[in-house]
Design a protein around this motif. Structure first.
Motif, PDB file in Angstrom:
ATOM      1  N   THR A   1       0.845  -1.204   0.000  1.00 34.06           N
ATOM      2  CA  THR A   1       0.000   0.000   0.000  1.00 34.06           C
ATOM      3  C   THR A   1       0.872   1.243   0.000  1.00 34.06           C
ATOM      4  O   THR A   1       0.630   2.203  -0.739  1.00 34.06           O
ATOM      5  CB  THR A   1      -0.929   0.012   1.225  1.00 34.06           C
TER       6      THR A   1
ATOM      7  N   ARG B   1      -7.711   4.336   0.403  1.00 31.89           N
ATOM      8  CA  ARG B   1      -7.024   3.059   0.214  1.00 31.89           C
ATOM      9  C   ARG B   1      -6.250   2.584   1.438  1.00 31.89           C
ATOM     10  O   ARG B   1      -5.896   1.411   1.517  1.00 31.89           O
ATOM     11  CB  ARG B   1      -6.071   3.157  -0.986  1.00 31.89           C
ATOM     12  N   ASN B   2      -5.976   3.502   2.373  1.00 30.62           N
ATOM     13  CA  ASN B   2      -5.160   3.063   3.512  1.00 30.62           C
ATOM     14  C   ASN B   2      -5.836   3.255   4.866  1.00 30.62           C
ATOM     15  O   ASN B   2      -5.232   2.960   5.900  1.00 30.62           O
ATOM     16  CB  ASN B   2      -3.794   3.767   3.514  1.00 30.62           C
TER      17      ASN B   2
END
Length: 237
Positions: free
Chosen positions: A60, A96-97
């Motif tokens: 990531t 996304r994280n």
């Protein structure tokens, strides 16, 4: 000392030494931690805090940074731990994280990191070209705060107030205008910015003229004072 990436600046050791020994300042560096071990060892005696910027766990992080940067950042934190150097971390929360904040905090604890600072993603610079990274679901921040509050972490977690329950204030400027400035960010051109939210927008009202060693006030209709751009305010989880 911020970036870009401060560790690629060839005179970094001299700057750190001058700031610490000659000016008596506290010196903190924010870095991506990529292959900095040798130079970190060199400047460690004059460094008060190493802050490593990470964007998640493993791939990531590497998809945003570069391949291998996550492991390299952990290596830098390991070196800092061996040197007895205080360390912190920063993370910009994205769609996304956001689910990796807690796992990252637990990982950082093992490397002696004292504090994790979480920032809200703002559509400036490269982020402006990737709106899919913005967290549009406000309840996602609520769930994040609840997980952090119940996790009983040893590491201190600090939130950019844009991630807080009430959100950040519209303006941090007092009624009569600014009385005292707590921080100034200077870029290589000499532009001086007082608000993190204004950085990257070319909305600075002041310039440092290197040749005359003088600060010039150059007001405009879009500078951070005219627009009353608020600074980033932090709160503890």
């Amino acid at each position: 000392l911020l970036g870009g990436e401060p560790f690629i600046y060839r005179d970094l050791a001299q700057v750190v030494r001058y700031a610490k020994r000659d000016l008596g300042m506290q010196v903190e560096i924010c870095t991506n931690g990529y292959r900095i071990e040798r130079r970190l060892t060199e400047i460690a005696p004059d460094l008060d805090l190493l802050r490593v910027s990470l964007e998640g766990i493993g791939t990531t992080n590497d998809k945003i940074r570069k391949f291998g940067s996550y492991r390299s950042a952990l290596s830098a934190l390991e070196i800092a731990q061996q040197l007895g150097l205080r360390a912190g971390a920063t993370m910009t929360v994205t769609s996304r994280n956001i689910d990796e904040v807690l796992p990252l905090a637990r990982t950082l604890q093992h490397y002696g990191v004292e504090q994790l600072k979480l920032h809200c993603l703002r559509p400036v610079g490269n982020a402006a070209d990737h709106p899919e990274l913005l967290v549009n679901d406000g309840t996602a921040y609520t769930r994040l705060r609840e997980r952090l509050a119940s996790a009983e972490l040893d590491i201190e977690v600090i939130l950019d107030e844009d991630l807080s329950e009430l959100g950040a204030p519209d303006s941090c400027l007092p009624a009569g205008g600014p009385v005292e400035i707590e921080r100034i960010e200077a870029d290589p051109r000499g532009a001086l910015t007082m608000s993190c939210k204004a950085v990257g927008k070319d909305s600075h009202a002041f310039w440092y003229d290197k040749l005359t060693d003088h600060i010039d006030h150059r007001p405009s209709a879009t500078d951070e004072l005219t627009l009353a751009v608020p600074d980033v305010v932090y709160g503890r989880v």
